[in-house]
Design an enzyme around this catalytic site. Structure first.
Site, PDB file in Angstrom:
ATOM      1  N   LYS A  49       0.781  -1.211   0.014  1.00  0.00           N
ATOM      2  CA  LYS A  49       0.157  -0.027  -0.091  1.00  0.00           C
ATOM      3  C   LYS A  49       0.874   1.136   0.085  1.00  0.00           C
ATOM      4  CE  LYS A  49      -1.525   1.661   3.991  1.00  0.00           C
ATOM      5  NZ  LYS A  49      -1.479   2.935   4.101  1.00  0.00           N
ATOM      6  N   ASN A  50       1.923   1.062   0.877  1.00  0.00           N
ATOM      7  CA  ASN A  50       2.649   2.497   1.120  1.00  0.00           C
ATOM      8  C   ASN A  50       3.344   2.769  -0.119  1.00  0.00           C
ATOM      9  OD1 ASN A  50       1.568   3.029   3.490  1.00  0.00           O
ATOM     10  ND2 ASN A  50       3.320   2.058   4.660  1.00  0.00           N
TER      11      ASN A  50
ATOM     12  N   ARG B 267      -4.319  10.496   4.421  1.00  0.00           N
ATOM     13  CA  ARG B 267      -3.092  11.225   4.644  1.00  0.00           C
ATOM     14  C   ARG B 267      -2.563  11.218   3.259  1.00  0.00           C
ATOM     15  NH1 ARG B 267       0.145  15.037   6.734  1.00  0.00           N
ATOM     16  NH2 ARG B 267       2.266  14.224   6.344  1.00  0.00           N
TER      17      ARG B 267
ATOM     18  N   CYS C  63      -4.840   8.287   9.736  1.00  0.00           N
ATOM     19  CA  CYS C  63      -4.996   7.974  11.240  1.00  0.00           C
ATOM     20  C   CYS C  63      -4.613   9.030  12.158  1.00  0.00           C
ATOM     21  CB  CYS C  63      -4.021   6.795  11.375  1.00  0.00           C
ATOM     22  SG  CYS C  63      -4.681   5.325  10.470  1.00  0.00           S
TER      23      CYS C  63
ATOM     24  N   ARG D  52       1.865  14.742  12.232  1.00  0.00           N
ATOM     25  CA  ARG D  52       2.494  14.467  10.897  1.00  0.00           C
ATOM     26  C   ARG D  52       2.351  15.795  10.170  1.00  0.00           C
ATOM     27  NH1 ARG D  52       0.435   8.628   9.934  1.00  0.00           N
ATOM     28  NH2 ARG D  52      -1.133   9.243   8.566  1.00  0.00           N
ATOM     29  N   PRO D  53       3.281  16.860  10.151  1.00  0.00           N
ATOM     30  CA  PRO D  53       3.257  18.031   9.798  1.00  0.00           C
ATOM     31  C   PRO D  53       3.783  17.676   8.310  1.00  0.00           C
ATOM     32  CG  PRO D  53       5.085  17.892  10.918  1.00  0.00           C
ATOM     33  CD  PRO D  53       4.154  16.595  11.430  1.00  0.00           C
ATOM     34  N   ILE D  54       3.273  18.858   7.320  1.00  0.00           N
ATOM     35  CA  ILE D  54       3.627  18.990   6.164  1.00  0.00           C
ATOM     36  C   ILE D  54       4.590  19.998   5.612  1.00  0.00           C
ATOM     37  CG2 ILE D  54       1.753  17.627   5.328  1.00  0.00           C
ATOM     38  CD1 ILE D  54       0.507  20.269   4.377  1.00  0.00           C
ATOM     39  N   ASP D  55       5.380  20.744   6.742  1.00  0.00           N
ATOM     40  CA  ASP D  55       5.942  21.671   6.389  1.00  0.00           C
ATOM     41  C   ASP D  55       7.255  21.638   5.502  1.00  0.00           C
ATOM     42  OD1 ASP D  55       6.981  20.049   8.681  1.00  0.00           O
ATOM     43  OD2 ASP D  55       8.279  21.779   9.302  1.00  0.00           O
TER      44      ASP D  55
ATOM     45  N   ASP E  29       5.495   1.659  12.110  1.00  0.00           N
ATOM     46  CA  ASP E  29       4.286   1.028  11.545  1.00  0.00           C
ATOM     47  C   ASP E  29       4.303  -0.486  12.168  1.00  0.00           C
ATOM     48  OD1 ASP E  29       3.140   2.956  10.344  1.00  0.00           O
ATOM     49  OD2 ASP E  29       3.540   2.376   8.447  1.00  0.00           O
TER      50      ASP E  29
ATOM     51  N   VAL F 257       8.994   8.612  16.265  1.00  0.00           N
ATOM     52  CA  VAL F 257       8.380   9.117  14.949  1.00  0.00           C
ATOM     53  C   VAL F 257       6.973   9.925  15.075  1.00  0.00           C
ATOM     54  CG1 VAL F 257       7.715   8.551  12.668  1.00  0.00           C
ATOM     55  CG2 VAL F 257       9.494   7.335  13.728  1.00  0.00           C
TER      56      VAL F 257
ATOM     57  N   ARG G 147      -7.808  -0.623   5.673  1.00  0.00           N
ATOM     58  CA  ARG G 147      -7.088   0.416   5.190  1.00  0.00           C
ATOM     59  C   ARG G 147      -5.796  -0.159   4.584  1.00  0.00           C
ATOM     60  NH1 ARG G 147      -5.601   4.512   8.409  1.00  0.00           N
ATOM     61  NH2 ARG G 147      -4.611   5.419   6.201  1.00  0.00           N
TER      62      ARG G 147
END
Length: 430
Positions: free
Chosen positions: A24-25, A94, A118, A123-126, A310, A332, A402
């Protein structure tokens, strides 16, 4: 619609062969890469999962066509025109943020609602935003929407120094850099096998990428669309790791096909420390026999090649019945201990101090009624239920859909008993 809970009769060993699905990832960013091509791309072994279906809905909304044929996805983005994604499509996933880079690269404009997924931390996207700005994009961020535009001169290759080796950030910036003029260097890039798989797919589409598998990626941009791909996605290493941990708890024996030793080095070392017996039959087939008297171990999560976050919830389940005191340091995500409440209800002895957990091994787990709050927490509770004596009911099992293809079917084939009179179904067991 299937009920959002299952019931497992535990206390039995798992025996036989299990076959790992496509990743999936890795599949999600490769689906995003189709935006950069004109023509039909073909993704072999794309797992039939909620997340994959959600990203297919995103591509369709943008104007692409996505069709399942046999065991593959056919994706054609030739006539894609839409550049905006509403919250109804981004909130459940996500990985929806992975559309940002290729949309910007292809159209010079993208506007997407902030992604969801989740609830395991900020989980920033900076890093995504900072990198796109360094490539020349003008990015506007509000509480709900990211909008990015490219000047007439287009994206320009540059040096991107990531503060942290973010996996999704590395992927998004790679996808954007494919159409940047000149060469883009991504330093402190993520090295996860899923990043490598995306690199290999992009190379098959005509890209020149150096440093694959290292922390320094060198991407030579193109001024024309990429070729469509015909690509076979890698095996899902997190699913493989999950079954390895189940085997360490209850395998007698369990043989896992599509579980690559090179992707599981740290996990295998820890499972052997606990006491599991592991044989590497081929580079992609691992046989495991449960630890008869599991022993405590300490683990720390981190970027690859360290232990994956994970797999931390599943490992905690194993350590909860390991003799002695185990310690887990989660580096993490700050909220990746959601599974602890369920394990405590089943008799585990766990103390949390910030991002660390101290586990005093219990003699055994006991059946209970618990709730999954996210994908990997759900997997950890399924493993706990298989180990525990009695009937355990797990609510919120849709989270597991998922990330694990035909999970229930695979578990049934190795001896797990589902009490369908007590509760509903799990993915693949309807």
């Amino acid at each position: 619609m299937a009920p959002n809970l299952i019931s497992i009769e535990g206390g039995r060993d798992v025996v036989g062969d299990v076959y790992i699905s496509g990743s999936k990832n890795a599949g999600l960013p490769i689906m995003a890469a189709s935006i950069l091509a004109l023509g039909e791309s073909k993704l072999e072994r794309a797992p039939v999962l909620t997340d994959i279906e959600n990203f297919a809905s995103i591509l369709r909304y943008l104007g692409g066509t996505v069709i399942w044929r046999s065991n593959s996805l056919r994706i054609d983005t030739t006539h894609m025109e839409n550049r905006e994604l509403p919250a109804s499509l981004t909130r459940p996933l996500r990985a929806s943020v992975l559309a940002l880079g290729p949309l910007l690269a292809r159209f010079g404009h993208a506007k997407i609602s902030l992604p969801g997924g989740c609830t395991i931390g900020k989980r920033p996207i900076d890093e995504h935003i900072s990198g796109l700005e360094k490539l020349g994009a003008c990015v506007t961020l509000t509480q709900r929407v990211i909008e990015a535009r490219v000047p007439r001169t287009g994206l320009q290759g540059t040096i991107l120094q990531l503060r942290t080796p973010t996996v999704t950030g590395t992927m998004n910036l790679m996808l954007a850099a494919c159409r940047a003029r000149g060469v883009t260097h991504i330093r402190n890039a993520a090295r996860e096998p899923e990043v490598v798989d995306l690199c290999q797919c992009l190379i098959s589409m005509g890209m020149v990428i150096h440093g694959v598998g290292t922390e320094h990626l060198e991407i030579h941009g193109r001024d024309i669309p990429l070729r469509p791909y015909n690509y076979r996605v890698m095996d899902d290493r997190i699913e493989g790791g999950t079954f390895l941990i189940l085997g360490a708890m209850a395998g007698n024996p369990l043989r896992i096909h599509g579980c690559r030793e090179e992707h599981q080095t740290v996990l295998i070392e820890k499972l052997r420390t606990v006491g599991a017996r592991i044989s590497i039959e081929t580079p992609a087939i691992i046989m495991i026999i449960k630890a008869s008297n599991p022993k405590a171990a300490d683990i720390t999560t981190g970027p690859y090649p360290a232990l994956s976050t994970d797999l931390q919830p599943q490992l905690m389940t194993l350590l909860s019945v390991s003799q002695g005191v185990s310690r887990i340091h989660e580096t993490v995500f700050e909220r990746r201990f959601n599974h602890v409440a369920g394990l405590l209800a089943m008799g585990a002895k766990i103390q949390l101090v910030g991002q660390k957990a101290v586990i005093h091994g219990a003699e055994r787990l006991v059946a209970s009624t618990v709730a999954a709050t996210d994908l990997r927490a759900g997997a950890s509770l399924v493993i706990a239920a298989i180990s525990a004596e009695g009937v355990t009911i797990i609510q919120g099992i849709a989270h597991v859909d998922r990330g694990y293809e035909r999970f229930g079917d695979k578990l049934s084939r190795i001896g797990v008993v589902f009490n369908t009179e007590t509760a509903g179904s799990i993915a693949g067991l309807n």
